[in-house]
Design a protein around this motif. Sequence first.
Motif, PDB file in Angstrom:
ATOM      1  N   SER A 286      61.688 -12.514  57.216  1.00  0.00           N
ATOM      2  CA  SER A 286      62.558 -13.104  58.219  1.00  0.00           C
ATOM      3  C   SER A 286      63.387 -12.036  58.903  1.00  0.00           C
ATOM      4  O   SER A 286      63.716 -11.007  58.325  1.00  0.00           O
ATOM      5  CB  SER A 286      63.470 -14.122  57.530  1.00  0.00           C
ATOM      6  OG  SER A 286      64.648 -14.294  58.253  1.00  0.00           O
ATOM      7  N   LEU A 287      63.721 -12.303  60.152  1.00  0.00           N
ATOM      8  CA  LEU A 287      64.573 -11.389  60.909  1.00  0.00           C
ATOM      9  C   LEU A 287      65.958 -11.346  60.268  1.00  0.00           C
ATOM     10  O   LEU A 287      66.592 -10.293  60.198  1.00  0.00           O
ATOM     11  CB  LEU A 287      64.653 -11.914  62.349  1.00  0.00           C
ATOM     12  CG  LEU A 287      65.190 -11.055  63.474  1.00  0.00           C
ATOM     13  CD1 LEU A 287      64.494  -9.719  63.538  1.00  0.00           C
ATOM     14  CD2 LEU A 287      65.021 -11.802  64.798  1.00  0.00           C
ATOM     15  N   GLY A 288      66.439 -12.497  59.800  1.00  0.00           N
ATOM     16  CA  GLY A 288      67.758 -12.566  59.176  1.00  0.00           C
ATOM     17  C   GLY A 288      68.478 -13.832  59.586  1.00  0.00           C
ATOM     18  O   GLY A 288      67.854 -14.804  59.986  1.00  0.00           O
ATOM     19  N   ASP A 289      69.800 -13.764  59.476  1.00  0.00           N
ATOM     20  CA  ASP A 289      70.622 -14.949  59.695  1.00  0.00           C
ATOM     21  C   ASP A 289      71.490 -14.793  60.936  1.00  0.00           C
ATOM     22  O   ASP A 289      72.279 -13.867  61.027  1.00  0.00           O
ATOM     23  CB  ASP A 289      71.513 -15.155  58.457  1.00  0.00           C
ATOM     24  CG  ASP A 289      71.971 -16.581  58.311  1.00  0.00           C
ATOM     25  OD1 ASP A 289      72.322 -17.197  59.340  1.00  0.00           O
ATOM     26  OD2 ASP A 289      71.979 -17.073  57.175  1.00  0.00           O
TER      27      ASP A 289
ATOM     28  N   ALA B  76      75.409 -13.311  60.735  1.00  0.00           N
ATOM     29  CA  ALA B  76      75.736 -13.816  59.396  1.00  0.00           C
ATOM     30  C   ALA B  76      75.176 -12.920  58.298  1.00  0.00           C
ATOM     31  O   ALA B  76      75.700 -12.881  57.192  1.00  0.00           O
ATOM     32  CB  ALA B  76      75.224 -15.237  59.221  1.00  0.00           C
ATOM     33  N   SER B  77      74.092 -12.193  58.606  1.00  0.00           N
ATOM     34  CA  SER B  77      73.533 -11.274  57.605  1.00  0.00           C
ATOM     35  C   SER B  77      74.357 -10.006  57.505  1.00  0.00           C
ATOM     36  O   SER B  77      74.219  -9.258  56.530  1.00  0.00           O
ATOM     37  CB  SER B  77      72.103 -10.873  57.980  1.00  0.00           C
ATOM     38  OG  SER B  77      71.246 -11.969  57.943  1.00  0.00           O
ATOM     39  N   ASN B  78      75.187  -9.720  58.518  1.00  0.00           N
ATOM     40  CA  ASN B  78      75.894  -8.436  58.606  1.00  0.00           C
ATOM     41  C   ASN B  78      74.887  -7.284  58.578  1.00  0.00           C
ATOM     42  O   ASN B  78      75.055  -6.318  57.828  1.00  0.00           O
ATOM     43  CB  ASN B  78      76.916  -8.266  57.476  1.00  0.00           C
ATOM     44  CG  ASN B  78      78.073  -9.234  57.593  1.00  0.00           C
ATOM     45  OD1 ASN B  78      78.549  -9.493  58.697  1.00  0.00           O
ATOM     46  ND2 ASN B  78      78.507  -9.784  56.482  1.00  0.00           N
ATOM     47  N   THR B  79      73.838  -7.426  59.364  1.00  0.00           N
ATOM     48  CA  THR B  79      72.813  -6.374  59.416  1.00  0.00           C
ATOM     49  C   THR B  79      72.388  -6.118  60.861  1.00  0.00           C
ATOM     50  O   THR B  79      72.671  -6.921  61.759  1.00  0.00           O
ATOM     51  CB  THR B  79      71.532  -6.783  58.649  1.00  0.00           C
ATOM     52  OG1 THR B  79      71.055  -8.019  59.177  1.00  0.00           O
ATOM     53  CG2 THR B  79      71.762  -6.925  57.156  1.00  0.00           C
TER      54      THR B  79
ATOM     55  N   GLY C 129      73.704 -19.517  58.161  1.00  0.00           N
ATOM     56  CA  GLY C 129      73.522 -19.721  56.725  1.00  0.00           C
ATOM     57  C   GLY C 129      72.107 -20.099  56.325  1.00  0.00           C
ATOM     58  O   GLY C 129      71.816 -20.244  55.148  1.00  0.00           O
ATOM     59  N   ALA C 130      71.219 -20.268  57.307  1.00  0.00           N
ATOM     60  CA  ALA C 130      69.867 -20.736  56.971  1.00  0.00           C
ATOM     61  C   ALA C 130      68.820 -19.627  57.025  1.00  0.00           C
ATOM     62  O   ALA C 130      67.665 -19.850  56.687  1.00  0.00           O
ATOM     63  CB  ALA C 130      69.460 -21.870  57.907  1.00  0.00           C
ATOM     64  N   ASN C 131      69.222 -18.427  57.441  1.00  0.00           N
ATOM     65  CA  ASN C 131      68.300 -17.296  57.444  1.00  0.00           C
ATOM     66  C   ASN C 131      67.048 -17.579  58.277  1.00  0.00           C
ATOM     67  O   ASN C 131      65.965 -17.162  57.939  1.00  0.00           O
ATOM     68  CB  ASN C 131      67.896 -16.975  55.993  1.00  0.00           C
ATOM     69  CG  ASN C 131      67.356 -15.563  55.854  1.00  0.00           C
ATOM     70  OD1 ASN C 131      67.843 -14.632  56.485  1.00  0.00           O
ATOM     71  ND2 ASN C 131      66.321 -15.408  55.057  1.00  0.00           N
ATOM     72  N   ASN C 132      67.202 -18.323  59.360  1.00  0.00           N
ATOM     73  CA  ASN C 132      66.009 -18.692  60.134  1.00  0.00           C
ATOM     74  C   ASN C 132      66.063 -18.219  61.576  1.00  0.00           C
ATOM     75  O   ASN C 132      65.565 -18.889  62.476  1.00  0.00           O
ATOM     76  CB  ASN C 132      65.736 -20.202  60.028  1.00  0.00           C
ATOM     77  CG  ASN C 132      66.904 -21.035  60.523  1.00  0.00           C
ATOM     78  OD1 ASN C 132      67.910 -20.499  60.981  1.00  0.00           O
ATOM     79  ND2 ASN C 132      66.783 -22.342  60.451  1.00  0.00           N
TER      80      ASN C 132
END
Lengths: 611, 354
Positions: free
Chosen positions: B76-79, B97-100, B48-51
Amino acid sequence: MKKTLFYIFLALLACLQDLYAQDSLLTNLDSVYVTDVKLKNYSTGRTVLQLSDTLTQKNRPLLTNTLNFNTPIYFKENGLGMVSSPSFRGTTASQTAVVWNGININSQFNGQLDFNTVNAAAYDEIAVRGGGGSVVYGTGAIGGSIHLNTQLDFKNRQSHHLFLQYGSFDTRDARYQFKMGTETYSLSLALAHNSSANDYAYPNDGKNLNGEFENTALNVGLGFKLNAKHSLRFFSELYDGERHFSLIRASETRTKYDDLNSKNLLEWEYKFSDFTSVTRVAYLDEHYKYFGNLSSANYSFGSAKTIIGKYDLTYRLSRRLHLNTVLTNTYTSGEGSSLGINNRNIFSAAVLMKHQLKNGLDYELGFRKEITGNYESPFLFSVGATKAFSEYFSLNLSASRNFRIPTYNDLYWSSAGNPDLLPENSLQGQLGTKITIANFNIDLTGYYNSVTEMIRWLPVSDGVWRPRNEEEVRIYGAEAIANWSQKINAHSLNIYGTYAYTISENAQTGNQLIYVPFHKATAGLDYDFKRFNASLQSVYVGEVFTRSDNNSRYNLDAYAVVNFNLGYSFGNKKAFELGGRVNNVFDAEYQSVENRWMPGRNFSMYLNLKL
Amino acid sequence: MKINKLALFALLGVFILNSCSNDDDALEPLPEGDYTDGFFVLNEGNFGANNSTLSYVNYNLSTINNDVFNQVNGTSLGDTAQSLIFEDDLAYVVLNASNTIEVFNRYTLEKVGTIDENLANPRYSAIENDRLYVTNWGDGTIATDDYVAVFDINTLEFITAISVEEGPEKIVSEDDKLYVALQGGFSFNNKVVVIDANSNTVLSTITVGDVPSALEVEDDFLWVNSSGLPSYSGSETAGAIYKININTNDVVVYEFDDSSQHPSNLEIEDDMVYYTLGGSVYKFNTSATELPATSQFELSEITSLYGFEVEDNYIYAADALNYTEGGKVVVYDLNGEVIADFTSGIAPNGFYFN
């Protein structure tokens, strides 16, 4: 649903036309009753900052906003309206107690209150008391306590107050307050509704997705003076909130959180000879649902019902010396998706004493001990003294031991909860001074707080996280709260502000805790001229660490946000006011949580009607 | 087209033969870029922090460069970066968490594209026949919506979804087949699913021990590490290592004695099987018939093992520490001597060798 409610407010507005002839009469302060009398009587040696409802009106209705712009408390907000947790005097989110009409309402599940699930417009008075208060207010009163109070006015009058605001991101804010009473009974009713699409733009393209929320709060207070000896009072609140959690990317799973909480309190006050006894029964119902994926109907939940019985007896040995015992039994039955069903009972006894000497020295003493099968409860104490040296200058001193008890999640979380946890323990002291020179007032406080047995969730094995009493934190800092007001002819000016300097360090590593700024300041200005009023609200938050090793590369930048308000009053009693607001006037790009942007410049207009 | 495909098969063959060492530099005429001669540490960050971040360590083990993806791309790379896979010049990172899936050049780190559809709680990936197979839990609370998503590795377009039982986790490819461990997601499972890469259908399901948390294919054998049910399940079971002949389906089971023994991190390197158990590293020969009686060494520098890899003559271990600061990466030789250690990003969970 939210639209319907909004129109109900409009309909109410129409109904009020008939009542317009009603005159608002004088206010007699003696006839004002606030049930949390302890806040006034047992805060010797501490500072209590009162926030009026006119001040909450200048802020967004979610409680975070009023407190963030007007108190030294720092807030970590996951985007506007999202999860918001405080750090009061450098403590953690569960170390601030929230007290509703004298009753502690921190969640049974996580020990904290999400300050964006409270609609500030439902209360007549919000007070912020710095420093430990567990002897009177129980668990969590370590950094300080926030008091949400309903006021009962025993006087012949009837008043309506309607406030309607509409702003950017389809944000609706409607507040209605109704008060009526006589010398023997009083009714206070507050209804507040707030909703927003909350789809503000981010500084780097993109916008806040899935951030919408709405909430409605109803707060009722009812008081009867049966005769000279007996009074009955009843307070009740219902809060219904639905909040989606915003996304950083559109591809993330959409989630939301629903809250349905009710709080009820019945008081019977009986005065005989030199005694006053107050018997209280409270029933709190806390219920949440978390939808981890909006495309399915599945949710997880937590539900806790708490019954509190309280017997409070004050004995007046003399006009200047009061003794007070408070016996409290708190029974909670809670259940949740990952918690099973658990009941717990906590009995506590507290003894308080307040003595006002003739030489301007006031002091108080307090002790409290809890008995429960759930944890080993420390013996709590509190001492406080105030000495007024002149009308310009007084000194304050206090010390106390306070605690935060393990929560349902800490104790009972399936396969992770730890039944052997101890309460978090805080030993603290503070020294302060109050200086008053003409229209200028300043409170300066320095404090030290040692928090031990901090409960921390850490991975143990197989990826399982479990809570342990692990950390020690040393906190010290300084706080200033000031205001100055001046009236010249038709001009009236009021300037107020706060500043907090906070060192809160992990005793093992010496590192500053994450999300605790060294510096935070607020400043406000109100200016009235004839029918015009203008005000500014501003907050400055210094840089914060987001990594516990204090790696400064990931720090969040300091930011300052300024809001501006302009209003014009109509009618021969200035009963109508129309106004507009610019929030974040300078369009600051800021975030209080890593990767969670807050809105840029945005606008609203409002109608304020007092009858 | 046909010729291309043949050439690709040839390349893939070489790649797969070498896949356990991932030492495919021989395929390339010296790749260009700043990140050619080292390995990556994938840092999950906080949910949830996208870090999530990517760290790079040169093979001379002198320094770690944290946050390299962000440095190159300014984003950012994503979550919650879960896993990474290389194919030719590209790297594919699954962000749970990003679903990517973030796709970038493995040598320059320059971003190539993003897959952001048809993923739901994605976990791990494998590549076969120019297709990227990604395991997905779907909604963690629903047992019946789990699947393996199939994408074209060149166009990044979605091809199909193959429905599987609950909790598909690690996935490996071999000879037109994919082997998917059904670890169980938020629950527990005990199967490996075999998928035909030509038809994208499930060929068979093999029952293994509880909670298959790691699997590898090596020389006609599928190795599965079943961790066993954890104590919090209420019915704890011992772990087991399965060695399955993928041609004959013959199974050898290496059973652990005690229900409190939960092996994890199975890796095969130079005919040796490595795994961890209770903070220690064990190994045995792939032809051995019994589990080793004693450990090789204890990972005493690690408090919370979050990533593990054996590559050539080194063992790489990652410690997530307290999840609120950079984690720790320790490089050991095969005897357990510490060769180097670094501070990585938050929650390092994997090592990937360029």
